[in-house]
Design an enzyme around this catalytic site. Structure first.
Site, PDB file in Angstrom:
ATOM      1  N   ASP A 104      -1.625  -1.761  10.793  1.00 20.18           N
ATOM      2  CA  ASP A 104      -1.911  -1.584   9.365  1.00 20.18           C
ATOM      3  C   ASP A 104      -2.614  -2.785   8.741  1.00 20.18           C
ATOM      4  OD1 ASP A 104      -0.711   0.865   9.499  1.00 20.18           O
ATOM      5  OD2 ASP A 104       1.113   0.293   8.426  1.00 20.18           O
ATOM      6  N   LYS A 148       0.844  -1.198   0.000  1.00 16.31           N
ATOM      7  CA  LYS A 148       0.000   0.000   0.000  1.00 16.31           C
ATOM      8  C   LYS A 148       0.874   1.241   0.000  1.00 16.31           C
ATOM      9  CE  LYS A 148       1.059   1.192   4.405  1.00 16.31           C
ATOM     10  NZ  LYS A 148       1.752   2.467   4.785  1.00 16.31           N
TER      11      LYS A 148
END
Length: 399
Positions: free
Chosen positions: A218, A91
């Site tokens: 995350d 990401k």
């Protein structure tokens, strides 16, 4: 034969006449875009195959499938699912605001996370063992025990569901570590998804997302559809529609040096962070697209203190780009610099000796469909040059 991403210059080294294999291989150099360290495990594994033709061409192919398939064949053939290969994308943080320091020592953030097309590949096979998972990888320095988030995720799934499946896992690592790209978090989310598939879907995606926050802030994001507005420590995930076209290209440039996340946060001063409302940033990017003023990262100043060369790299990319990029910014706590708008790095990255060992990759934004995991884009299966030490180690092994 299926092969990993380390396929060297169209898979072939041409050996010059009247020269030894050692001198030919050891003289082979790279730009370092896929270097994983100075002591490659490739040279030590029995799954490297050397194919030499009559024309003195050498093909080096790393193929973990042979071992994975052999393992899986030992498992009961009546099992509903005995092996599974999944893409594990990383990401970027399109913007990252740090809004508060909490009493528990963590920081509150507000960030637009988006999955991109660069990723690892994870291969799972059911193991006959009922006591231990076995993890292998192509990347030196990656822990293979319960310090690895993959193993932590599998242990977490067994704890939550009471299942007793153990696995052989091979991690084909393409995402650099210490990059601010969430590669390890993605691996953990992918492992949870895989374990749930092997168990017939005992848990919902929402449960997997909630459980995952116990082992990493995350990780829950990767159970979104690929674009999310994340708050809290990052574990509060609000799915959003992709605010920008998925086909916008980007260039990822990461120097060999990594930024310690702990050290970056240690140097963070909240009175020096941006005062822009993150919801305004989200609204503006949805309305007007990506621009330099939107891609704020409050961790850049402390990261640039930790690694001053990273600040210089960003400045040079902006100056050399001359409008090539819509925005240039650091992802997460570093040390990857992202250039949105072009897949190509500036020419100085190739010309300057200082950057000969940087990691380079092009990428696009990526999403997934409901009830399916992320699919590897065809363009992600790219070849790259081998690290310098890979050629040296391998030449020594065939003396």
């Amino acid at each position: 034969m299926a092969s990993s991403h380390i396929l060297c210059h169209n898979n072939v080294f041409n050996l010059p006449q009247n020269s030894s294999r050692k001198s030919s291989l050891s003289s082979f150099s790279s730009h370092g875009s896929c270097s994983f360290g100075s002591k490659s495990r490739f040279a030590k594994t029995q799954f490297l195959k050397l194919l030499v033709s009559a024309k003195k061409q050498v093909e080096i192919v790393y193929d973990p499938d042979e071992r994975i398939n052999k393992w899986a064949d030992e498992v009961d053939k009546q099992a509903p699912l005995s092996r599974l290969t999944l893409f594990s994308p990383c990401k970027i943080n399109v913007f990252l605001r740090i809004t508060n320091k909490r009493e528990d020592g963590y920081h509150d953030l507000a960030s637009l996370f988006h999955v991109i097309s660069l990723g690892d590949v994870l291969k799972f096979s059911l193991s006959p063992s009922k006591t231990k998972d076995s993890l292998s990888t192509n990347a030196p320095g990656v822990p293979l025990d319960d310090r690895n988030l993959i193993i932590k995720a599998l242990n977490l799934y067994r704890k939550k569901t009471g299942t007793d499946n153990y696995f052989w896992i091979h991690l084909d690592k393409k995402v650099p570590t210490g990059a601010g790209l969430g590669g390890g978090s993605s691996n953990a989310a992918t492992a949870l998804w895989a374990a749930n598939q092997f168990s017939g879907g005992l848990a919902t995606e929402k449960e997997l997302q909630e459980w995952s926050s116990e082992i990493g802030s995350d990780i829950p994001f990767f159970f979104s559809q690929g674009a999310a507005y994340c708050t809290g420590r990052g574990e509060v995930v609000q799915d959003i529609l992709p605010p920008v076209p998925l086909d916008i290209p980007m260039s990822l440039i990461k120097p060999q040096e990594a930024c310690s996340t702990a050290e970056v946060y240690k140097r963070l001063r909240l009175d020096k962070t941006s005062n822009v409302d993150p919801l305004q940033l989200l609204d503006k990017i949805s309305r007007d697209g990506i621009s330099q003023d939107i891609c704020i990262n409050d961790l850049e100043p402390p990261a640039f203190e930790v690694l001053p060369s990273l600040k210089r790299l960003k400045q040079r990319i902006i100056a050399a780009g001359r409008g090539q990029y819509d925005a240039v910014f650091m992802s997460g706590s570093g040390s990857t610099i992202v250039g949105i708008g072009s897949p190509d790095p500036p020419q100085f990255i190739y010309d300057d000796e200082e950057y000969k060992d940087v990691f380079l990759s092009e990428a696009n934004f990526l999403t997934r469909e409901a009830n399916q995991w992320y699919k590897e884009p065809a363009s992600a299966s790219a070849t790259c040059s081998p690290p310098n030490d890979f050629s040296r180690d391998f030449s020594q092994s065939i003396e």
